[in-house]
Every structure is written in structure tokens, then in C-alpha cells.
Design a protein around this motif. Sequence first.
Motif, mmCIF file in Angstrom:
data_model
loop_
_atom_site.group_PDB
_atom_site.id
_atom_site.type_symbol
_atom_site.label_atom_id
_atom_site.label_comp_id
_atom_site.label_asym_id
_atom_site.label_seq_id
_atom_site.Cartn_x
_atom_site.Cartn_y
_atom_site.Cartn_z
ATOM 1 N N GLU A 161 0.772 -1.233 0.236
ATOM 2 C CA GLU A 161 0.192 0.078 0.060
ATOM 3 C C GLU A 161 1.046 1.406 -0.006
ATOM 4 O O GLU A 161 1.967 1.143 0.447
ATOM 5 C CB GLU A 161 -0.861 0.010 1.348
ATOM 6 N N THR A 173 -5.943 -1.319 4.194
ATOM 7 C CA THR A 173 -7.228 -1.845 3.573
ATOM 8 C C THR A 173 -8.195 -2.743 4.368
ATOM 9 O O THR A 173 -7.949 -3.465 4.938
ATOM 10 C CB THR A 173 -6.869 -2.770 2.136
ATOM 11 N N ASN A 196 -6.313 1.166 -0.849
ATOM 12 C CA ASN A 196 -5.713 1.466 -1.838
ATOM 13 C C ASN A 196 -4.324 0.414 -2.119
ATOM 14 O O ASN A 196 -3.907 0.173 -0.861
ATOM 15 C CB ASN A 196 -5.080 2.746 -2.007
ATOM 16 N N LYS A 197 -4.160 -0.101 -3.263
ATOM 17 C CA LYS A 197 -2.891 -1.006 -3.432
ATOM 18 C C LYS A 197 -2.071 -0.374 -4.508
ATOM 19 O O LYS A 197 -2.355 0.011 -5.534
ATOM 20 C CB LYS A 197 -3.554 -2.309 -3.704
ATOM 21 N N ALA A 259 -5.986 3.759 -10.531
ATOM 22 C CA ALA A 259 -5.648 5.286 -10.142
ATOM 23 C C ALA A 259 -4.463 5.752 -10.604
ATOM 24 O O ALA A 259 -4.427 7.257 -10.486
ATOM 25 C CB ALA A 259 -5.543 5.201 -8.491
ATOM 26 N N LEU A 274 -1.539 1.677 -9.523
ATOM 27 C CA LEU A 274 -2.359 2.018 -8.259
ATOM 28 C C LEU A 274 -3.368 1.738 -8.468
ATOM 29 O O LEU A 274 -4.276 2.270 -9.372
ATOM 30 C CB LEU A 274 -1.746 3.463 -7.921
ATOM 31 N N ASN A 276 -7.814 1.655 -6.657
ATOM 32 C CA ASN A 276 -8.275 1.846 -5.521
ATOM 33 C C ASN A 276 -9.364 1.089 -5.467
ATOM 34 O O ASN A 276 -10.240 0.754 -6.625
ATOM 35 C CB ASN A 276 -8.911 3.393 -5.808
ATOM 36 N N GLU A 279 -13.900 2.880 -3.805
ATOM 37 C CA GLU A 279 -14.008 4.242 -3.943
ATOM 38 C C GLU A 279 -15.257 4.570 -4.421
ATOM 39 O O GLU A 279 -15.775 5.988 -4.108
ATOM 40 C CB GLU A 279 -12.923 5.045 -4.708
#
Length: 607
Positions: A161, A173, A196-197, A259, A274, A276, A279
Motif C-alpha cells: 500500500e 485496506t 488502496n494498493k 488510480a 495503483l 483503488n 471508492e
Amino acid sequence: MSLRPTVDFLLNDWLHVESLNQRERFADHSRETFDAVLDTCERIAREKYAPFNRVVDTQEPHFDGEKVILPQATHDAQKAYAESGMLSAAQDYEVGGMQLPYTVEAAANAFFAMASVSIGSGMLTTGNANLLMAHGTDAQKRVFALNEFSGRFSGTMCLSEPQAGSSLSDVATRAVPDGPDFQSDPLGPRYRLKGNKMWISAGEHELTENIIHLVLAKIPDENGRLVPGTRGISLFIVPKKIVNPAGELTGERNDVALAGLNHKCGWRGTTNTLLNFGEGRFPVKGEAGAVGYLVGQAGKGLHCMFHMMNEARIGVGMAATMLGMAGYHASLDYAKNRPQGRPMGPAGKDPAQPPVRIIEHADVKRMLLAQKAYCEGALALELYCARLVDEQHTADATTADDARLLLEVLTPIAKSWPSEWCLEANSLAIQIHGGYGYTRDFPVEQYWRDNRLNMIHEGTHGIQAMDLLGRKVLMEGGKGLSLLAGRINDTIQRAIHIPEFAAHANALGQALAQVGAATKAAWATGEPTDALANAVPYLQAFGHTVLAWIWLDVALAAHAAAESPARAGRLAAMRFFFHYELPKIGAWLQVVSSRDQTCAALPEEAF
């Protein structure tokens, strides 16, 4: 120059892979079927991967606002790979696999890694599916794993993350039960994930119908809070697109959004993202939160994920090895054809004499031999580890457990050693090319850029070092380290009776003793801060000792073969490693044994 003779020698003359056919699982196979698999993979790599390595480097993935665009060459390569059956090569016949030994699968995948590691093959998809076959429910295997093995779906692993990096205890997360009936979903207990990762390879693309993310997330405690540390970390299947229990796409998008794309130094052909989760951009049934299905038991996510991480670490080691090998082959070809300078001695003083090819210069031979020693030694190490996987899964109980422990000890080396030293091989390949090597007119600069990632991903060098010295050499009372020492001593005993190997056998024995003494000295105070202050030098010395053993064992097989240039080259690479590389361990182990605090004790103001 072809990789195939080296692979054939290591598989057949050194590891005797055909002897595995005596086991029930591999009884249908023979040297001919193994060769046919290698032939197919070598051809696909040559036709669909190698010609496009520069294309995927220059035509980076880009997002058009709706989807990620990749070159057509990537689509064609991935399709050919999936159609080859290699995604499920080691799986049971009943699920469409070939029941190949993992040793042969690893060797076959080496051709793709050498042709274009940037395009990639199926390491994460296969690892994802293998994890589900080990820990998933029957429905999860059928709907997700089998569709990954067929190439219809692809897979990722989502651990890191943005705020936590490699520190999994800081995962934020969150996963909460999706309604009162969350336990009754046919695909497993259903949760909603938000978080988020970062650094998700192949996290978004259009290469397959669906992308199956394996996501680490924390289930809150009874008070709705995320507990610090690793408690509550669980593993979830989060598909990009919602599927029904029959494995069909429902037409609904899961709440997983891109993202951003990371713009990398190398491996540019593979998207890195990235993501999400939850969201609200793609609400499922009108609610924000990515739908995920629990894998295994709640709170046991790390246990499940390490199944995939250990596979990935060996895969990273193989990728690093083959990038080094690609650079070696390129620089060898260049050195054989590039005239420059004149020989040492009286003949070289006559300017009227034509220049010689640079391979005739001693220092160029040094750089070539270093590359050969690093890369062919690393390939032998990776295939040895692959053979241990086969032992673990198909040998008798005692042999299988020994293989498990040896793999525990060797996995940090299999990942880290090629990542460091085959990168050095790529640097030497650039050096041999001179100024041309630093330009994009030759491929060696791309090989170096692609390889620089391998010291970072799937556990950095420092993490592998702490894993080795802080856990692996100590586990189960040091049994794994003792087993490895036994294997090394077996090789020493066989080599010491051959006059030309006796000095090398003695040197290896001394190196092994030094490593053993340094291990005890590092832990003499019982304080991890003392022991682990110099974990990376320990990793380097341990790795060099292992590679010296591998080379001596390979040299014994080469010695038994008929006279040939290949035999002479292998014996020379072994001598090079013992003369130029193994002596380095003394300096590394000195700081380990003395528990030197020069680095650890320095206050940050002093920097």
C-alpha cells in the motif's frame, strides 16, 4: 548462440530430470516429451517474444480514459503462451494440466524470460491460481483458478500500500461482511473492501476477459477498529468484473478502479498500477465497496499469501538470471565481432598490423567469464530449487520434508543472488560494448534497466537478508542449515578425490565453516539488533558459498562428460568463481562475526 545446450546439460546431465518419470505422477513422460515442451517454448519465445522486446519498451502502456492500451505484440505473445498450455503445465490432467515436473516447467519458462521479460508470461497468473488450488474452496478453484489456467482470466497479487510499502503489518485496506447473508455466497464468504494498493503488476489491461486480484485486507475487530500488526489480515479474491457461480461474467463491473500507471525504469511492457478498491466509482448493487470472497480462514491471509510469494520469489530469481544471460549472449557476440586494439607484446607494437577482436583481450575475457559464472551458476541454482519443489510434492515423506526445509533456506538466495549478480553481469555487458552499450542502438542497456527491478520486488534485498539470518537459518533448530551443509559436504567428498578439484573442495569446506561460525557469532548476544545489523553482507557471503557449491557440483557432471568447448567453458567458469568470487566472503563475514555497528549506530545527523 543458443541457451538450449546449457538447459539440456543442466536438466539431463546434472539434475537427471528423466529419473522423475519413475514416479507415478510423471510416469507418462519421457525425455522426448520434455524435449517437445522445451522445443515449443523455445519456438514461441523466438517468434512471439524476442522480436518485440524493444517495441514493448518504447511503446509503454497508456490509459485512454477507459482502458489501458498495450501493443498488439503483447496480445499476440500472451495468446500464444496461454495456448501452449504452460499456464497449467504442472497441474493435474483432470484440470487440463500436463502433470509436468516443475523442474521442466521452470526450464521452459526460462526461454520467455530471456526473450522478453518485459512482455511477461504467466508467473503471477499461475502463482495466483496455484494459491487458490492449495487454499481455495472447490467453487473458487472451478470459477477462478481453472479460468486462470486456461488463459481466460489473469491474476495479480495485491499486498503493498502507498503508506506501508513492504510493511504488511501496516496494511490499512478494510474488509467488512457484505450483508447478513455474507456467509452463504456460493463463491465463499462475501465482503466489501475499501483501500488502496500500490505496485500491482498487470493490475489493469485488456489481455484477458477478467483480472482476478488476490488482496490482503484487515477484518476489523468487534469494535470496528483495525488492530495494529498482522492480526486480522485476511486474503480475498476480488475480480475486476463480477462473475456468477458458473464462472460467467454478469456484465457488472466490480468497484476496483485504476488510480494511475507507474512509469518504470524497466519492465515497461508490463503495466504497473495503483488501484483503488471501493471508492464508489463502480458501485455494485448500488453500494460502494469492492466485492471480495474470503480465501481460507479469516485472519490467516499471510499464511495463504506466502504460498504465492515464495513461488514469485523463485520466479523473480529466474527472471534476473535470464536477463543476465541475455546480456551475456549479446556481449559475447559483440566481443567476437568487434575489432579494436592490438595484442600485448612485440606483435602489438606494429601499427601496421590489423586490430584484433576485443575477445582476444584478457580483461574482456574476464568480464565475459564473470557473466558466464554468474548467469549459468544462477540458472543451475534456480533449476535445483525447482527440482526441490518436485521432491517436496512427489518424493517419500522424509525426502519431501528435507526438500521443504532446503527450499526454506534457499529461497532468499534464489531470489536475491541472481538479482544482484546477474545485474552485475548486465553492467559488464554494457562495459564490453563500450560507449555503444550506453546507447539504445544495442539491447544491453534495456537488459540492465529491466533487471534493476529484481532487487526490489517480491521482497527487497534487505528483507531477504533478514529473512535468511533472522528466520530461515534458525528455524526448526537450524535443521535446514544442517541439511544444506550436508549436501555441500557430499559434493566436497566427491570432488576432493579428483586432483584438479581438490583445492576447490577444500576452499568450499573452509567457506562453509566460515558461514557456520559467522551465524553463531552474529547471534552470540541473542539480540536481533546485533545479529541483523549486517544481514545483507551475511546474505552475500551465504549466497556466494551456495553458488560455489552449485558450481563445484556442476563441474563434477561436466568432468564426466566428453571433451568439448562447452565442457572447457563450464570448468573455467567454476575456476573463475573459486578464484575471483569466493574469496570475497571473508570481508563480508568479518563485519557479521564482529557484529559491527558502524552503520546501525550512526545517528542520522552524521549523514
